[in-house]
Design an enzyme around this catalytic site. Sequence first.
Site, PDB file in Angstrom:
ATOM      1  N   PHE A 197      39.859  42.939  43.929  1.00  0.00           N
ATOM      2  CA  PHE A 197      40.288  44.320  44.077  1.00  0.00           C
ATOM      3  C   PHE A 197      39.226  45.156  44.792  1.00  0.00           C
ATOM      4  O   PHE A 197      39.553  46.073  45.550  1.00  0.00           O
ATOM      5  CB  PHE A 197      40.586  44.915  42.683  1.00  0.00           C
ATOM      6  CG  PHE A 197      41.254  46.255  42.721  1.00  0.00           C
ATOM      7  CD1 PHE A 197      42.619  46.351  42.851  1.00  0.00           C
ATOM      8  CD2 PHE A 197      40.509  47.416  42.622  1.00  0.00           C
ATOM      9  CE1 PHE A 197      43.244  47.597  42.890  1.00  0.00           C
ATOM     10  CE2 PHE A 197      41.123  48.664  42.654  1.00  0.00           C
ATOM     11  CZ  PHE A 197      42.492  48.747  42.788  1.00  0.00           C
ATOM     12  N   GLU A 198      37.946  44.857  44.598  1.00  0.00           N
ATOM     13  CA  GLU A 198      36.840  45.636  45.158  1.00  0.00           C
ATOM     14  C   GLU A 198      36.438  45.209  46.567  1.00  0.00           C
ATOM     15  O   GLU A 198      35.578  45.820  47.192  1.00  0.00           O
ATOM     16  CB  GLU A 198      35.617  45.536  44.236  1.00  0.00           C
ATOM     17  CG  GLU A 198      35.801  46.217  42.893  1.00  0.00           C
ATOM     18  CD  GLU A 198      36.611  45.419  41.886  1.00  0.00           C
ATOM     19  OE1 GLU A 198      37.178  46.042  40.968  1.00  0.00           O
ATOM     20  OE2 GLU A 198      36.690  44.171  42.014  1.00  0.00           O
TER      21      GLU A 198
ATOM     22  N   ALA B 175      39.616  34.958  45.122  1.00  0.00           N
ATOM     23  CA  ALA B 175      40.651  34.065  44.608  1.00  0.00           C
ATOM     24  C   ALA B 175      41.402  34.783  43.495  1.00  0.00           C
ATOM     25  O   ALA B 175      40.806  35.185  42.500  1.00  0.00           O
ATOM     26  CB  ALA B 175      40.035  32.774  44.075  1.00  0.00           C
ATOM     27  N   VAL B 176      42.690  34.959  43.713  1.00  0.00           N
ATOM     28  CA  VAL B 176      43.549  35.586  42.719  1.00  0.00           C
ATOM     29  C   VAL B 176      44.517  34.501  42.252  1.00  0.00           C
ATOM     30  O   VAL B 176      45.247  33.924  43.055  1.00  0.00           O
ATOM     31  CB  VAL B 176      44.317  36.789  43.300  1.00  0.00           C
ATOM     32  CG1 VAL B 176      45.145  37.472  42.222  1.00  0.00           C
ATOM     33  CG2 VAL B 176      43.367  37.778  43.958  1.00  0.00           C
TER      34      VAL B 176
ATOM     35  N   ASP C 160      50.008  35.241  33.294  1.00  0.00           N
ATOM     36  CA  ASP C 160      51.258  35.521  32.584  1.00  0.00           C
ATOM     37  C   ASP C 160      51.742  36.958  32.743  1.00  0.00           C
ATOM     38  O   ASP C 160      52.795  37.312  32.222  1.00  0.00           O
ATOM     39  CB  ASP C 160      51.070  35.232  31.088  1.00  0.00           C
ATOM     40  CG  ASP C 160      50.842  33.749  30.829  1.00  0.00           C
ATOM     41  OD1 ASP C 160      51.334  32.933  31.632  1.00  0.00           O
ATOM     42  OD2 ASP C 160      50.167  33.433  29.839  1.00  0.00           O
ATOM     43  N   THR C 161      50.979  37.787  33.460  1.00  0.00           N
ATOM     44  CA  THR C 161      51.361  39.188  33.611  1.00  0.00           C
ATOM     45  C   THR C 161      51.527  39.529  35.091  1.00  0.00           C
ATOM     46  O   THR C 161      51.257  38.715  35.969  1.00  0.00           O
ATOM     47  CB  THR C 161      50.283  40.124  33.011  1.00  0.00           C
ATOM     48  OG1 THR C 161      49.103  40.039  33.824  1.00  0.00           O
ATOM     49  CG2 THR C 161      49.952  39.722  31.583  1.00  0.00           C
TER      50      THR C 161
ATOM     51  N   HIS D 255      49.694  41.535  36.651  1.00  0.00           N
ATOM     52  CA  HIS D 255      48.383  41.921  37.173  1.00  0.00           C
ATOM     53  C   HIS D 255      48.084  41.200  38.491  1.00  0.00           C
ATOM     54  O   HIS D 255      47.512  41.769  39.408  1.00  0.00           O
ATOM     55  CB  HIS D 255      47.300  41.606  36.137  1.00  0.00           C
ATOM     56  CG  HIS D 255      45.938  42.063  36.513  1.00  0.00           C
ATOM     57  ND1 HIS D 255      45.573  43.394  36.559  1.00  0.00           N
ATOM     58  CD2 HIS D 255      44.832  41.357  36.864  1.00  0.00           C
ATOM     59  CE1 HIS D 255      44.309  43.484  36.934  1.00  0.00           C
ATOM     60  NE2 HIS D 255      43.838  42.272  37.123  1.00  0.00           N
TER      61      HIS D 255
ATOM     62  N   PHE E 243      40.843  38.213  56.155  1.00  0.00           N
ATOM     63  CA  PHE E 243      41.388  38.010  54.809  1.00  0.00           C
ATOM     64  C   PHE E 243      41.229  36.555  54.394  1.00  0.00           C
ATOM     65  O   PHE E 243      41.926  35.671  54.879  1.00  0.00           O
ATOM     66  CB  PHE E 243      42.866  38.415  54.784  1.00  0.00           C
ATOM     67  CG  PHE E 243      43.467  38.417  53.412  1.00  0.00           C
ATOM     68  CD1 PHE E 243      43.117  39.401  52.503  1.00  0.00           C
ATOM     69  CD2 PHE E 243      44.381  37.449  53.032  1.00  0.00           C
ATOM     70  CE1 PHE E 243      43.678  39.426  51.225  1.00  0.00           C
ATOM     71  CE2 PHE E 243      44.952  37.468  51.761  1.00  0.00           C
ATOM     72  CZ  PHE E 243      44.591  38.451  50.855  1.00  0.00           C
TER      73      PHE E 243
ATOM     74  N   ARG F 255      42.593  24.277  47.730  1.00  0.00           N
ATOM     75  CA  ARG F 255      42.358  25.108  48.920  1.00  0.00           C
ATOM     76  C   ARG F 255      40.887  25.480  49.099  1.00  0.00           C
ATOM     77  O   ARG F 255      40.515  26.067  50.101  1.00  0.00           O
ATOM     78  CB  ARG F 255      43.204  26.372  48.834  1.00  0.00           C
ATOM     79  CG  ARG F 255      44.678  26.052  48.943  1.00  0.00           C
ATOM     80  CD  ARG F 255      45.543  27.260  48.795  1.00  0.00           C
ATOM     81  NE  ARG F 255      46.939  26.874  48.938  1.00  0.00           N
ATOM     82  CZ  ARG F 255      47.949  27.601  48.558  1.00  0.00           C
ATOM     83  NH1 ARG F 255      47.744  28.777  48.000  1.00  0.00           N
ATOM     84  NH2 ARG F 255      49.184  27.171  48.713  1.00  0.00           N
TER      85      ARG F 255
END
Length: 147
Positions: free
Chosen positions: A49-50, A72-73, A77-78, A80, A105, A119
Amino acid sequence: MLPNLIKSQVVARFNEFITKQLLEGALTTFSNYSIQDEDVDVVWVPGSFEIGVTAQRLASLGKYHAILCIGAVIRGDTTHYDAVANSAASGVLSAGLQSGVPCIFGVLTCDDMEQAINRAGGKSGNKGAETAMTAIEMASLFEHQLK
């Protein structure tokens, strides 16, 4: 090949097991193209996010020819995941458009840890290395053809 092109890398500490591997892939690629370690600055941020705001600030310094944005995102379970992935992508895009400095990116958006591992040097190659190639190409394009 392009030793005069200075690069910066913004790397997220969250999911550091993955982002460190992506960073190593990028640094190896830079080295393979004769970009010296002293021509690459690495800035760590808390999470993906930053990355965008940090890339924007680095670009405003006027000393970088490209900024690699590594994170890495990994889906949980949400919802977010969606917010962070979308914000990271928008932030990197915005930083590049506002600054005129290529902001690349390199944030993995994966469904699970296995995908991320694959990856970041596994059977799908190292996306950090691919991202470094994009940074080299864009920095060269901006420096030599779009000046």
